[in-house]
Write a protein that holds these residues in place. Structure first.
Motif, PDB file in Angstrom:
ATOM      1  N   LEU A 244      38.917  40.662  41.577  1.00 46.00           N
ATOM      2  CA  LEU A 244      39.421  42.038  41.504  1.00 46.00           C
ATOM      3  C   LEU A 244      40.793  42.148  42.174  1.00 46.00           C
ATOM      4  CD1 LEU A 244      36.214  44.130  42.295  1.00 46.00           C
ATOM      5  CD2 LEU A 244      37.442  44.037  40.118  1.00 46.00           C
ATOM      6  N   HIS A 245      40.953  41.440  43.279  1.00 43.36           N
ATOM      7  CA  HIS A 245      42.240  41.469  43.971  1.00 43.36           C
ATOM      8  C   HIS A 245      43.335  40.851  43.107  1.00 43.36           C
ATOM      9  CE1 HIS A 245      45.222  40.280  47.122  1.00 43.36           C
ATOM     10  NE2 HIS A 245      44.897  41.478  47.585  1.00 43.36           N
ATOM     11  N   GLN A 249      46.702  42.648  41.644  1.00 38.23           N
ATOM     12  CA  GLN A 249      48.040  42.098  41.875  1.00 38.23           C
ATOM     13  C   GLN A 249      48.772  41.855  40.560  1.00 38.23           C
ATOM     14  OE1 GLN A 249      47.034  38.666  44.405  1.00 38.23           O
ATOM     15  NE2 GLN A 249      48.230  39.633  46.025  1.00 38.23           N
ATOM     16  N   GLU A 250      48.072  41.333  39.559  1.00 36.21           N
ATOM     17  CA  GLU A 250      48.706  41.069  38.267  1.00 36.21           C
ATOM     18  C   GLU A 250      49.219  42.367  37.644  1.00 36.21           C
ATOM     19  OE1 GLU A 250      47.671  39.594  33.716  1.00 36.21           O
ATOM     20  OE2 GLU A 250      46.079  39.706  35.212  1.00 36.21           O
ATOM     21  N   MET A 251      48.411  43.424  37.692  1.00 36.18           N
ATOM     22  CA  MET A 251      48.824  44.695  37.095  1.00 36.18           C
ATOM     23  C   MET A 251      50.047  45.264  37.795  1.00 36.18           C
ATOM     24  SD  MET A 251      45.293  46.686  36.041  1.00 36.18           S
ATOM     25  CE  MET A 251      44.498  46.625  37.646  1.00 36.18           C
ATOM     26  N   LEU A 252      50.053  45.221  39.125  1.00 34.26           N
ATOM     27  CA  LEU A 252      51.161  45.814  39.874  1.00 34.26           C
ATOM     28  C   LEU A 252      52.424  44.960  39.833  1.00 34.26           C
ATOM     29  CD1 LEU A 252      49.362  47.210  43.059  1.00 34.26           C
ATOM     30  CD2 LEU A 252      50.397  48.523  41.205  1.00 34.26           C
ATOM     31  N   GLN A 259      43.999  38.773  33.191  1.00 40.15           N
ATOM     32  CA  GLN A 259      42.782  38.412  33.916  1.00 40.15           C
ATOM     33  C   GLN A 259      41.668  39.435  33.708  1.00 40.15           C
ATOM     34  OE1 GLN A 259      42.995  36.312  37.729  1.00 40.15           O
ATOM     35  NE2 GLN A 259      45.156  36.914  37.808  1.00 40.15           N
ATOM     36  N   MET A 260      42.052  40.656  33.374  1.00 37.34           N
ATOM     37  CA  MET A 260      41.063  41.703  33.152  1.00 37.34           C
ATOM     38  C   MET A 260      40.494  41.666  31.737  1.00 37.34           C
ATOM     39  SD  MET A 260      41.519  45.812  33.709  1.00 37.34           S
ATOM     40  CE  MET A 260      42.382  46.070  32.145  1.00 37.34           C
ATOM     41  N   THR A 261      41.228  41.062  30.814  1.00 31.89           N
ATOM     42  CA  THR A 261      40.829  41.124  29.409  1.00 31.89           C
ATOM     43  C   THR A 261      40.457  39.777  28.802  1.00 31.89           C
ATOM     44  OG1 THR A 261      43.163  40.955  28.753  1.00 31.89           O
ATOM     45  CG2 THR A 261      42.246  43.169  28.988  1.00 31.89           C
ATOM     46  N   SER A 262      40.750  38.682  29.485  1.00 32.95           N
ATOM     47  CA  SER A 262      40.497  37.358  28.934  1.00 32.95           C
ATOM     48  C   SER A 262      39.100  36.866  29.305  1.00 32.95           C
ATOM     49  CB  SER A 262      41.540  36.364  29.454  1.00 32.95           C
ATOM     50  OG  SER A 262      41.272  35.060  28.997  1.00 32.95           O
ATOM     51  N   LYS A 263      38.300  36.525  28.291  1.00 29.45           N
ATOM     52  CA  LYS A 263      36.966  35.958  28.487  1.00 29.45           C
ATOM     53  C   LYS A 263      36.068  36.856  29.342  1.00 29.45           C
ATOM     54  CE  LYS A 263      38.574  31.181  28.021  1.00 29.45           C
ATOM     55  NZ  LYS A 263      38.657  29.838  28.641  1.00 29.45           N
ATOM     56  N   VAL A 264      36.017  38.121  28.988  1.00 29.99           N
ATOM     57  CA  VAL A 264      35.158  39.054  29.720  1.00 29.99           C
ATOM     58  C   VAL A 264      34.146  39.662  28.760  1.00 29.99           C
ATOM     59  CG1 VAL A 264      36.983  39.588  31.370  1.00 29.99           C
ATOM     60  CG2 VAL A 264      36.672  41.048  29.360  1.00 29.99           C
ATOM     61  N   LEU A 265      33.081  40.204  29.310  1.00 35.73           N
ATOM     62  CA  LEU A 265      32.080  40.894  28.505  1.00 35.73           C
ATOM     63  C   LEU A 265      32.699  42.089  27.810  1.00 35.73           C
ATOM     64  CD1 LEU A 265      28.991  41.064  30.918  1.00 35.73           C
ATOM     65  CD2 LEU A 265      29.186  39.652  28.868  1.00 35.73           C
TER      66      LEU A 265
END
Length: 273
Positions: A244-245, A249-252, A259-265
């Motif tokens: 989550l951290h 950091q990536e978004m900001l 990281q939020m959208t790759s290989k997630v449910l």
């Protein structure tokens, strides 16, 4: 949970300790369900994960908060759940036994009881004090006809205030005492050296539980050494919070969402949990 099914659950859980297995530690219903879907045969809870996710530091979480989470975890899965009750949520053996009774009542099959005091001047509970707690839990199980699985944790390797010399000897001494009081399994977090693990296995009869960590030998080596159980502790929770951290950091910093959208449910898959 219906008593006959609960007893079958604890029987199944004890049977797992006849061989080698990995026990992941969940902090809520979703993490427990994901571990079950991965194929694990049982689940533990992490006191640190539950505490921090509810705004408390470890060892400062109210008992009712922990119990409510355990109830949700038990209801979410169809495999045995064993509960980290820290040092027992009680000052006396009777109070600790009452805490365990409530944990059993919501459907748990076992408990993890640690002997660390969090007091730098006396970092470990007196052996006889811990024996009385374990004996009270065992007597509770006998009284209500429920063979609760007692995982007795001993912390000479884990507590920073305990010197390295004599850790192995103290661990073995405590393990024997806790088994005598009624413990089913001995949990030694922090042990890393193969030589120490080999000696521990030689000196202790019955199941031994170790804690996953970066310096721990791989699972196949531990199985060959005769270790029955590896717990993950707060590791999966800490890894999740760390992710989550990194997402934040990536978004900001980059304005991206990989990281939020790759290989997630997917949302639909999440809803099915």
């Amino acid at each position: 949970m219906e008593k006959t099914r609960s007893i079958q659950m604890v029987t199944d859980f004890k049977e797992l300790h006849s061989n080698f297995f990995i026990l992941p530690n969940a902090w809520d219903a979703a993490s427990a369900k994901i571990f079950e879907q991965c194929g694990f045969k049982a689940i533990g809870t992490t006191s640190a994960g539950i505490a921090v996710s509810h705004g408390y530091s470890d060892r400062n979480m109210p008992f009712d908060t922990m119990l409510a989470v355990v109830r949700k975890i038990v209801q979410a899965v169809n495999i045995p759940v064993t509960v980290d009750i820290e040092d027992g949520y009680g000052e006396t053996p009777e109070e600790v036994a009452e805490s365990v009774r409530q944990v059993i009542k919501v459907g748990a099959v076992g408990i993890n009881l640690e002997d660390a005091t969090m007091d730098p001047q006396a970092p470990l509970y007196d052996i006889q004090v811990q024996q009385k707690k374990i004996a009270a839990i065992r007597q509770l199980g006998d009284r209500i006809g429920f063979p609760i699985f007692i995982n007795a944790r001993t912390d000479p390797y884990w507590i920073k205030h305990v010197t390295s010399s004599g850790r192995l000897e103290e661990t073995v001494k405590r393990a024997h005492a806790y088994q005598e009081a009624g413990a089913d399994c001995i949990f030694v977090p922090g042990i890393r050296e193969i030589s120490d693990i080999r000696t521990l296995r030689k000196e202790i009869s019955g199941p031994i539980n170790v804690l996953a960590g970066p310096e721990l030998p791989p699972a196949h080596e531990l199985e060959a050494l005769g270790i029955q159980r590896i717990s993950t502790g707060s590791g999966p929770f800490r890894a999740t919070v760390s992710l989550l951290h990194r997402i934040g950091q990536e978004m900001l910093e980059r304005g991206t969402f990989e990281q939020m959208t790759s290989k997630v449910l997917s949302y639909d898959d999440l809803s099915q949990l």
